[in-house]
Structures are given as structure tokens and as C-alpha cells.
Design a protein around this motif. Structure first.
Motif, PDB file in Angstrom:
ATOM      1  N   SER A  10       0.849  -1.185   0.000  1.00 51.32           N
ATOM      2  CA  SER A  10       0.000   0.000   0.000  1.00 51.32           C
ATOM      3  C   SER A  10       0.888   1.239   0.000  1.00 51.32           C
ATOM      4  CB  SER A  10      -0.900  -0.007   1.232  1.00 51.32           C
ATOM      5  OG  SER A  10      -1.742   1.117   1.239  1.00 51.32           O
ATOM      6  N   LYS A  12       0.780   5.629   0.097  1.00 50.76           N
ATOM      7  CA  LYS A  12       0.086   6.913   0.171  1.00 50.76           C
ATOM      8  C   LYS A  12       0.792   7.833  -0.815  1.00 50.76           C
ATOM      9  CE  LYS A  12      -1.931  10.351   3.060  1.00 50.76           C
ATOM     10  NZ  LYS A  12      -2.429  10.680   4.375  1.00 50.76           N
ATOM     11  N   SER A  14       0.725  11.513  -3.423  1.00 46.96           N
ATOM     12  CA  SER A  14       0.222  12.862  -3.606  1.00 46.96           C
ATOM     13  C   SER A  14      -0.457  12.924  -4.977  1.00 46.96           C
ATOM     14  CB  SER A  14       1.370  13.867  -3.548  1.00 46.96           C
ATOM     15  OG  SER A  14       0.917  15.129  -3.999  1.00 46.96           O
ATOM     16  N   ASN A  72      -8.619  13.859  -2.840  1.00 49.54           N
ATOM     17  CA  ASN A  72      -7.975  13.920  -1.529  1.00 49.54           C
ATOM     18  C   ASN A  72      -8.369  12.777  -0.604  1.00 49.54           C
ATOM     19  OD1 ASN A  72      -6.462  16.310  -2.050  1.00 49.54           O
ATOM     20  ND2 ASN A  72      -8.382  17.452  -1.905  1.00 49.54           N
ATOM     21  N   GLN A  75      -6.079   8.826  -1.651  1.00 46.67           N
ATOM     22  CA  GLN A  75      -4.630   8.965  -1.779  1.00 46.67           C
ATOM     23  C   GLN A  75      -3.882   7.657  -1.547  1.00 46.67           C
ATOM     24  OE1 GLN A  75      -3.139  12.208   0.582  1.00 46.67           O
ATOM     25  NE2 GLN A  75      -4.637  13.634  -0.218  1.00 46.67           N
ATOM     26  N   ASN A  76      -4.577   6.606  -1.168  1.00 48.85           N
ATOM     27  CA  ASN A  76      -3.925   5.320  -0.913  1.00 48.85           C
ATOM     28  C   ASN A  76      -4.145   4.361  -2.079  1.00 48.85           C
ATOM     29  OD1 ASN A  76      -2.852   5.815   1.739  1.00 48.85           O
ATOM     30  ND2 ASN A  76      -4.971   5.793   2.455  1.00 48.85           N
TER      31      ASN A  76
END
Length: 198
Positions: A10, A12, A14, A72, A75-76
């Protein structure tokens, strides 16, 4: 997290600077390895055998914005590699031309690529996948790429073929594209006399 039959990674990211990502599942003597890279390059190593690889486009979040989705909260990114299709029961099917069509998985693995917290949406720039076929299986016109639709079949799920297309078939592997995120595999039609796991 990695085991011999399952791997999950996984990330995260931007959304503003996302430039694409590729994750590849390899087998090597005594182990399996899921390797991910944000330069969209699949590593080659003579000691490793590529079981499958999925490449997400750099335009993924732009496409999400075009569907009026909040980037937003998504994001993952999660990649999953499974040794077999145990988590994808073949209990039903969809109809083509009035006949019931059931598929069985013939790839060496099932790959998943998803945006956590994002509902399925159609991609204008697809995900590219390469998958190795199971030992003893060679590419033929009966083999098609598929996407797992968890909502079909009253929520029990089934493999769907309309979201993916073959790009480059080889004898032991297939390159294909899919215009949805989710789980992917190579499939073959099940004949009525075949046993289908329930």
C-alpha cells in the motif's frame, strides 16, 4: 506484507505529483517478491520469473477528477498479488447470447490494483497488465483477460471480460489493458462438463 501465496503493498501518494506506478510479482528460488516502482519500469533478472505486473497510468488522478471525485480521499493505492483464485468463487456467471458463460482462471496469479476509498470508474487511459499463464497452458483464442466485478451476481461477484482487451499475446504470457481498477486475471471458458468450484 508478503507470503508465498499472497503479497500486499500500500502506498500513500500525492495526487498532484503522481506520475504512475508499476508493481510486479516475481518468483525466484525459494521465494516470491512483489516489487513496486514509481518509474513504471518492470525489473528483469534471469534468476526471477515474472508471474504478473500491473502499471497504473500517470493520469490516474486527473481521470478521477474528470469523474467529479474527490482525489484527496483516495490517496492510498493498494496492490495485491494472489497465487490463485481462491478468493474469487465461480458460483455463477453472466449471460452472453442467451447462454450462461462461466470462466476459470488460467493465469499464474490474480493481481489487484485499487484506489482505497474510490468507487469503480471507467479509465480513459487504462491499466496495463502482463500475466504468465499456468504451467501447461498456452495462449489460444479461448483465453481472455478479465476484471473481477464484486457487485455482480447480487454481491457475490463474477469475472467480467468487457473491461479488458488483449494487447500482445505470447505463448506463455499475455499483455492486456483494462479500463477499470480492481482484480485482474486471465480466463478461459468453462465447458459444461468441467468442474466449477463453488
Amino acid at each position: 506484507h508478503q507470503r508465498s501465496s499472497l503479497a500486499i503493498e500500500s502506498f500513500k501518494v500525492s495526487p498532484k505529483s503522481f506520475a504512475g506506478i508499476t508493481c510486479s510479482w516475481f518468483t525466484e528460488p525459494g521465494a516470491r517478491l512483489l516489487h513496486c516502482s514509481d518509474n513504471n519500469v518492470t525489473l528483469t533478472n534471469p534468476a526471477r520469473t515474472l508471474l504478473g505486473s500491473a502499471q497504473l497510468p500517470g493520469t490516474l488522478y486527473y481521470q478521477l477528477e474528470l469523474h467529479d471525485r474527490d482525489v484527496n480521499i483516495a490517496q492510498n493505492i493498494m496492490f495485491t498479488a494472489l497465487q490463485n483464485d481462491t478468493f474469487f468463487p465461480q458460483i455463477s456467471s453472466h449471460k452472453e447470447s442467451g447462454a450462461v458463460t462461466v470462466y476459470k482462471v488460467v493465469s499464474s496469479c490474480v493481481l489487484g490494483a485499487s484506489l482505497v476509498a474510490a468507487e469503480p470508474f471507467n479509465l480513459s487511459e487504462p491499466v496495463y497488465i502482463i500475466m504468465k499463464l499456468k504451467p501447461g497452458v498456452e495462449f489460444s483464442s479461448d483465453i481472455v483477460p478479465g476484471w473481477w466485478d464484486s457487485r455482480s451476481n447480487n454481491g457475490l461477484g463474477s469475472w467480467q471480460t468487457q473491461y479488458c482487451k488483449v494487447m500482445k499475446p505470447k505463448r506463455e504470457s499475455v499483455v492486456f489493458s483494462c479500463n477499470r481498477l480492481g482484480y485482474f486475471a486471465l480466463l478461459s471458458h468453462v465447458l459444461p462438463s468441467d468442474n466449477v468450484r463453488t
